[in-house]
Design an enzyme around this catalytic site. Structure first.
Site: not given
Ligand code: GDP
Ligand code: MG
Length: 160
Positions: A20, A60, A123, A126, A137
């Site tokens: 990310k 998402y 975080n 992914h 995805e």
């Protein structure tokens, strides 16, 4: 012994992993790729991407009604991400274990989130949560000609 068969199960299972924007800023790209390579997984797709709002909303979609959704969209579009596809036996489940829990505070040391971050809103990585999500995805983030089939010369030392 290992025989190449294009598909989505067995040693040819694939997962989508993305460093990310915070992970890119914090110079974790090399460390993260190192862990997947050393584990024995095969890199079959890789690019630096500035994700569009449309792409992120699709990615998402299941979280669209969550209270943190707007923050998640702005976090994920705050800079480029490193999008990857890794291949190998049980790679979807194993990658999730390597990532740790969604909340870094609940992630054990030794996992990526347990070693490199503190808060759920930052975080760093992914990973697809199922073979079905991985499939969706991968097709969302990568064009067919951006995925590469190649023979891993060490495969005989990774698979029996
Ligand atoms: P993941 O599959 O482990 O990434 O977790 P989810 O699919 O449940 O959530 C997707 C992403 O949304 C997470 O990785 C976090 O970046 C973010 N997220 C999830 N829960 C929260 C939350 O409670 N607060 C905030 N700010 N972000 C969250
Ligand atoms: Mg998820």
């Amino acid at each position: 012994s290992y025989v190449f068969q294009p598909g989505w199960t067995g040693v040819n299972e694939r997962t989508f992993v993305a460093v990310k924007p915070d992970g890119v800023q914090r110079k974790l790209v090399g460390e993260i790729m190192w862990r997947f390579e050393k584990r024995g997984f095969k890199l079959v797709g890789l690019k630096l991407v500035q994700a569009s709002e449309d792409l992120l909303r699709e990615h998402y979609w299941d979280l669209r009604s969550k209270p943190f959704f707007r923050d998640l969209m702005s976090y994920m579009s705050s800079g480029p991400m490193v999008a990857m596809v890794w291949e190998g036996s049980d790679v979807v489940k194993t990658a999730r274990k390597m990532l740790g829990e969604t909340d870094p505070a609940a992630s054990l040391p030794g996992t990526i989130r347990g070693d490199f971050c503190v808060e759920v809103g930052r975080n760093v990585i992914h990973g697809s949560d199922s073979v079905q999500s991985a499939r969706k995805e991968i097709s969302l983030w990568f064009k067919q000609n951006e995925l590469h089939c190649w023979e891993d010369s060490s495969s005989h030392w990774i698979y029996s």
